[in-house]
Design a protein around this motif. Structure first.
Motif, PDB file in Angstrom:
ATOM      1  N   LEU A 684       0.862  -1.178   0.000  1.00 25.65           N
ATOM      2  CA  LEU A 684       0.000   0.000   0.000  1.00 25.65           C
ATOM      3  C   LEU A 684       0.897   1.226   0.000  1.00 25.65           C
ATOM      4  N   SER A 685       0.704   2.119  -0.970  1.00 20.73           N
ATOM      5  CA  SER A 685       1.519   3.336  -1.044  1.00 20.73           C
ATOM      6  C   SER A 685       0.604   4.554  -1.104  1.00 20.73           C
ATOM      7  N   TRP A 686       0.948   5.544  -0.309  1.00 22.47           N
ATOM      8  CA  TRP A 686       0.214   6.817  -0.270  1.00 22.47           C
ATOM      9  C   TRP A 686       1.223   7.945  -0.405  1.00 22.47           C
ATOM     10  N   GLU A 687       1.147   8.668  -1.517  1.00 22.41           N
ATOM     11  CA  GLU A 687       1.988   9.842  -1.737  1.00 22.41           C
ATOM     12  C   GLU A 687       1.228  11.039  -1.175  1.00 22.41           C
ATOM     13  N   TYR A 688       1.406  11.306   0.126  1.00 24.32           N
ATOM     14  CA  TYR A 688       0.592  12.308   0.805  1.00 24.32           C
ATOM     15  C   TYR A 688       1.007  13.732   0.452  1.00 24.32           C
ATOM     16  N   LYS A 689       2.207  13.891  -0.092  1.00 25.42           N
ATOM     17  CA  LYS A 689       2.642  15.128  -0.726  1.00 25.42           C
ATOM     18  C   LYS A 689       3.698  14.717  -1.751  1.00 25.42           C
ATOM     19  N   PRO A 690       4.049  15.580  -2.712  1.00 24.11           N
ATOM     20  CA  PRO A 690       4.935  15.142  -3.792  1.00 24.11           C
ATOM     21  C   PRO A 690       6.211  14.476  -3.285  1.00 24.11           C
ATOM     22  N   LEU A 691       6.385  13.209  -3.667  1.00 23.99           N
ATOM     23  CA  LEU A 691       7.543  12.374  -3.360  1.00 23.99           C
ATOM     24  C   LEU A 691       7.734  12.134  -1.865  1.00 23.99           C
ATOM     25  N   SER A 692       6.671  12.303  -1.080  1.00 21.41           N
ATOM     26  CA  SER A 692       6.654  11.900   0.329  1.00 21.41           C
ATOM     27  C   SER A 692       5.623  10.787   0.463  1.00 21.41           C
ATOM     28  N   TYR A 693       6.015   9.662   1.102  1.00 17.52           N
ATOM     29  CA  TYR A 693       5.201   8.453   1.019  1.00 17.52           C
ATOM     30  C   TYR A 693       4.986   7.806   2.383  1.00 17.52           C
ATOM     31  N   VAL A 694       3.871   7.080   2.463  1.00 18.43           N
ATOM     32  CA  VAL A 694       3.629   6.086   3.501  1.00 18.43           C
ATOM     33  C   VAL A 694       3.501   4.742   2.794  1.00 18.43           C
ATOM     34  N   TYR A 695       4.285   3.748   3.264  1.00 21.58           N
ATOM     35  CA  TYR A 695       4.239   2.407   2.684  1.00 21.58           C
ATOM     36  C   TYR A 695       3.890   1.384   3.758  1.00 21.58           C
ATOM     37  N   LEU A 696       3.018   0.466   3.406  1.00 21.49           N
ATOM     38  CA  LEU A 696       2.772  -0.738   4.191  1.00 21.49           C
ATOM     39  C   LEU A 696       3.025  -1.920   3.266  1.00 21.49           C
ATOM     40  N   VAL A 697       3.973  -2.784   3.650  1.00 16.96           N
ATOM     41  CA  VAL A 697       4.429  -3.849   2.756  1.00 16.96           C
ATOM     42  C   VAL A 697       4.323  -5.194   3.471  1.00 16.96           C
ATOM     43  N   TYR A 698       3.834  -6.191   2.744  1.00 19.08           N
ATOM     44  CA  TYR A 698       3.772  -7.566   3.249  1.00 19.08           C
ATOM     45  C   TYR A 698       4.431  -8.479   2.218  1.00 19.08           C
ATOM     46  N   ASN A 699       5.456  -9.226   2.651  1.00 20.19           N
ATOM     47  CA  ASN A 699       6.145 -10.182   1.782  1.00 20.19           C
ATOM     48  C   ASN A 699       6.063 -11.566   2.399  1.00 20.19           C
ATOM     49  N   SER A 700       5.824 -12.565   1.555  1.00 25.87           N
ATOM     50  CA  SER A 700       5.774 -13.945   2.021  1.00 25.87           C
ATOM     51  C   SER A 700       6.326 -14.852   0.931  1.00 25.87           C
ATOM     52  N   ARG A 701       7.112 -15.828   1.366  1.00 21.80           N
ATOM     53  CA  ARG A 701       7.650 -16.839   0.455  1.00 21.80           C
ATOM     54  C   ARG A 701       7.572 -18.182   1.170  1.00 21.80           C
ATOM     55  N   ALA A 702       6.885 -19.151   0.571  1.00 23.04           N
ATOM     56  CA  ALA A 702       6.648 -20.430   1.235  1.00 23.04           C
ATOM     57  C   ALA A 702       6.850 -21.576   0.250  1.00 23.04           C
ATOM     58  N   SER A 703       7.308 -22.694   0.795  1.00 24.71           N
ATOM     59  CA  SER A 703       7.475 -23.906   0.003  1.00 24.71           C
ATOM     60  C   SER A 703       6.121 -24.576  -0.188  1.00 24.71           C
ATOM     61  N   THR A 704       5.877 -25.103  -1.388  1.00 23.45           N
ATOM     62  CA  THR A 704       4.635 -25.831  -1.642  1.00 23.45           C
ATOM     63  C   THR A 704       4.758 -27.303  -1.283  1.00 23.45           C
ATOM     64  N   THR A 705       5.975 -27.762  -0.956  1.00 24.44           N
ATOM     65  CA  THR A 705       6.180 -29.171  -0.608  1.00 24.44           C
ATOM     66  C   THR A 705       6.443 -29.377   0.879  1.00 24.44           C
ATOM     67  N   ASP A 706       6.893 -28.317   1.572  1.00 20.76           N
ATOM     68  CA  ASP A 706       7.186 -28.413   3.003  1.00 20.76           C
ATOM     69  C   ASP A 706       6.569 -27.209   3.710  1.00 20.76           C
ATOM     70  N   PRO A 707       5.412 -27.389   4.365  1.00 21.69           N
ATOM     71  CA  PRO A 707       4.717 -26.244   4.995  1.00 21.69           C
ATOM     72  C   PRO A 707       5.544 -25.533   6.060  1.00 21.69           C
ATOM     73  N   SER A 708       6.553 -26.189   6.611  1.00 21.28           N
ATOM     74  CA  SER A 708       7.358 -25.553   7.661  1.00 21.28           C
ATOM     75  C   SER A 708       8.348 -24.540   7.105  1.00 21.28           C
ATOM     76  N   VAL A 709       8.598 -24.590   5.799  1.00 22.98           N
ATOM     77  CA  VAL A 709       9.542 -23.661   5.168  1.00 22.98           C
ATOM     78  C   VAL A 709       8.767 -22.433   4.693  1.00 22.98           C
TER      79      VAL A 709
END
Length: 724
Positions: A684-709
């Protein structure tokens, strides 16, 4: 060798005779006058201030596409004002069909301008006919900007400080720009005029028109064809400093453990004078950068991922001379970059490595460009602390030629790698250009390496001809650069023919017929033999009036493997292989609410068969909602030592929800059956004034063969830009 030279001479001579319809820049250039204003300009795309009525418009746009030099079918008027802080540009793009004809598939920054109704401005602040600074928008106020040099090198992801607002009506649409003088680059004093040009793309008819005309085979940034902006009085250079601090909070979950962290850092930009800019970064963070799109690679070339991190993007073309395939795939597939910024702050898998600090300074004038960059990379995992340094110098020779030198180093305790490169760019007349470079690499306790290339282009409205030659020894090792192949001598000739004559059938549907041949030959230096050959013959390539295309190609290939090759886990033993592949390419009108791109390849592949299907589907019911789906399938049939038969699939989904160009939610999902992973990136990005931002970022990477990874990161970042 003599026969090849004679053949090349007569080929170019024939092209020169039959490849005309280009023209030289007008000796008397069009002019537009800017007038000073004391009005308080309200940026709303409505042009209600009285000053706008006093400015004389620049009009009389002529077509670049589809009918070069014909009068534009829908008129465009441009007016320019200025005060002591801004230069204001207003464009009224009339449209006979009104707002219902306007096309804007999305509201992303740096949008694909060929899919949108577009208005663009390019400034030549030094009046040297070489440097361009472009500002682009669509009918909904999305922003795109880039720097260019010689219409050959581009900083496409540069983000300047400027604003634009638009309005739409039954008469067309209006774009109102406010560009700070501090954003532009121009001579130090006594500036009363600049080079300037305007471009409009009316997407409903796929018509490109410009104010100052140039040939269809050239680009909008070919500044010797620009007109003249007169009557301006930019303020004298003063304090021009931008500071952009940030604060970041993150949570990282991996292997059952959780880590909380916070980080404070930022960047600063100091325009010492209109020619010189210094950039500084501390505790650098790139959490907001777009995630890399995964690629399933079936070639012997290393995958080249583009730079997306903002600190490294500005003036990237100055520090990044080299060769790579053009957007139209001309010039060959060889990539040689003595400096490649993705070697800094990223490991081999694209995972981030902390950057402690960095600094860059760039000087540009009509005569020369000078740049220097230093970056300290933090020790990480098993990697020691590293220091990167790059120095670049170019000297303009005559009107369109250039010579340069580049030196890069990467150093860590007990280890130093350095690359020195000499390069040149030469433009003979308007249609002929030549790029050359020679490189040397030296590494502690390792042999020295050499590399060089030369690339010639002949470009007119009817023909494009190229010849690329490159040499890379096995010991050439640019640790702060990129090279796609080593121990090779590469020869890559080819041509395209662009036909728009009266004999073209279905001219209401088809705009041009563009067949071509692109060939590549790779010889091993150490083995002294041919190791790869491909000749891509495209007997059919039709560009449609809507912007879509249909193409068919045949590519006979030869591969001589001295070592086993494992594309996508399929083991292919050493040996000699001859095979032929067939490809069908199709693309629809990218401005429609539903559009697609299709690539289907089939045929033999080494000792077996490979069917490749790549489908991209774009859904855009509103500019505020864009869904992009991509399916890539490589179906190997009895390939390799084990006669492997298997599917390797890559699924990609991108969803963009935009309240306006400044508040957007972007989601990316990638599923790869070859690496057995699911990857998510939500931002989620909000440019609340020119080139000034609020970011909320979610990243996930998971194995499809081993749920624990599974690895998860959650990031909140706030940045604030202040200009002094």
């Amino acid at each position: 060798m003599k026969r090849k030279a004679v053949f090349l001479f007569y080929t170019v001579l024939i092209f020169d005779v039959y490849g005309q319809e280009t023209f030289k820049p007008d000796s008397v250039k069009p002019q537009v006058w800017a007038i000073p204003t004391t009005d308080n300009i309200r940026l709303d795309g409505k042009l209600q201030e009285t000053s706008w009525t006093k400015a004389k418009p620049a009009s009389s746009f002529t077509q670049v596409e589809p009918y070069q030099e014909h009068k534009a079918n829908d008129s465009t008027e441009v007016r320019i004002l200025y005060d002591d802080r801004y230069i204001y540009v207003a464009a009224f793009c009339r449209d006979t069909l009104g707002a219902k004809s306007l096309k804007a598939p999305d509201l992303m920054r740096d949008f694909n301008w060929r899919a949108h109704d577009t208005f663009a401005i390019v400034f030549d602040g030094f009046c040297d006919h070489r440097n361009g600074m472009s500002f682009v928008t669509n009918p909904y106020g999305a922003q795109k900007d880039y720097l260019s040099f010689d219409d050959t090198y581009f900083d496409s992801d540069w983000n300047g400080l400027w604003q634009v607002r638009t309005s739409r009506s039954d008469s067309g649409w209006v774009a109102e720009f406010a560009i700070p003088w501090k954003t532009l680059r121009y001579a130090k004093k006594d500036v009363h005029e600049m080079g300037i040009n305007f471009l409009r793309l009316r997407r409903e008819s796929n018509e490109i028109s410009v104010w100052s005309k140039y040939p269809r085979s050239y680009g909008f940034s070919r500044m010797e064809y620009a007109g003249i902006l007169k009557g301006i009085q930019p303020p004298p250079p003063g304090t021009n400093l931008q500071v952009n601090p940030y604060v970041l909070f993150s949570r990282h979950d991996k292997d059952g453990s959780s880590t909380l962290n916070y980080k404070i850092g930022g960047e600063a930009k100091w325009a010492i004078n209109p020619n010189t800019v210094a950039d500084f970064t501390f505790n650098t963070d790139f959490a907001q950068a777009d995630a890399d799109l995964q690629v399933n690679n079936i070639t012997r070339f290393s995958v080249f991922f583009p730079e997306k991190r903002q600190f490294f993007l500005e003036n990237a073309s100055l520090f990044g001379p080299g060769i790579s395939p053009n957007d139209d795939l001309s010039g060959g597939n060889m990539i040689i970059q003595p400096f490649f910024s993705r070697r800094i702050g990223l490991d081999a898998l694209g995972n981030p490595i902390p950057i402690d600090a960095g600094a860059r300074t760039v000087y540009r004038s009509s005569k020369r460009s000078i740049g220097a960059m230093v970056v300290r990379q933090h020790a990480y995992d098993t990697l020691p602390v590293s220091h990167f340094a790059t120095v670049r110098y170019t000297e303009n020779i005559g009107k369109q030629n250039r010579l340069g030198v580049l030196v890069t180093t990467k150093s860590s305790p007990g280890h130093v790698n350095a690359v020195t490169a000499l390069d040149g760019f030469f433009r003979f007349k308007q249609a002929h250009s030549l790029s050359v470079m020679a490189m040397h690499s030296g590494t502690t306790e390792k042999p020295n390496g050499l590399a060089a290339y030369g690339r010639y282009f002949y470009t007119t409205n009817r023909f494009k001809f190229w010849l690329s030659e490159s040499v890379v020894t096995k010991d050439f090792n640019p640790e702060a650069g990129f090279v796609s192949r080593q121990d090779v001598v590469t020869t890559a000739p080819g041509f395209f023919w662009y036909y728009r004559g009266q004999k073209l059938p279905y001219r209401k549907l088809i705009r041009s017929f563009e067949p071509g041949v692109a060939s590549e030959f790779y010889h091993s230096i150490t083995r002294r033999e041919l190791i790869e050959r491909s000749v891509k013959i495209t007997p059919v390539w039709l560009t449609l009036q809507t912007g879509g295309y249909i193409g068919f190609s045949v590519t006979p290939s030869y591969q001589h493997l001295s070592d086993p090759f494992q594309p996508l886990g399929v083991y292919i033993p050493a040996g000699q292989f001859t095979y032929t592949r067939y490809a069908l390419s199709m693309g629809s009108n990218a401005s429609r609410k539903v559009s697609y791109i299709l690539l289907y390849e089939s045929g033999s592949y080494f000792n077996g068969r490979l069917d490749l299907t790549d489908i991209q589907l774009n859904l855009s019911p509103l500019p505020n909602i864009t869904l992009r789906l991509r399916y890539n399938d490589n179906y190997f049939q009895e390939v390799g030592d084990q006669f492997t038969t298997q599917h390797v699939r890559l699924y990609t989904t991108q969803l963009r929800l935009a309240l306006n160009p400044r508040l957007q939610l972007v989601g990316l999902f990638q599923k790869n059956t070859q690496t057995h992973t699911n990857a998510y990136n939500v931002r989620l990005s909000w440019e609340y004034k020119p080139l000034s931002y609020v970011y909320l970022v979610y990243n996930s990477r998971a194995s499809t063969t081993d749920p624990s990874v599974r690895e998860v990161a959650q990031i909140a970042k706030v940045s604030f830009l202040k200009q002094f």
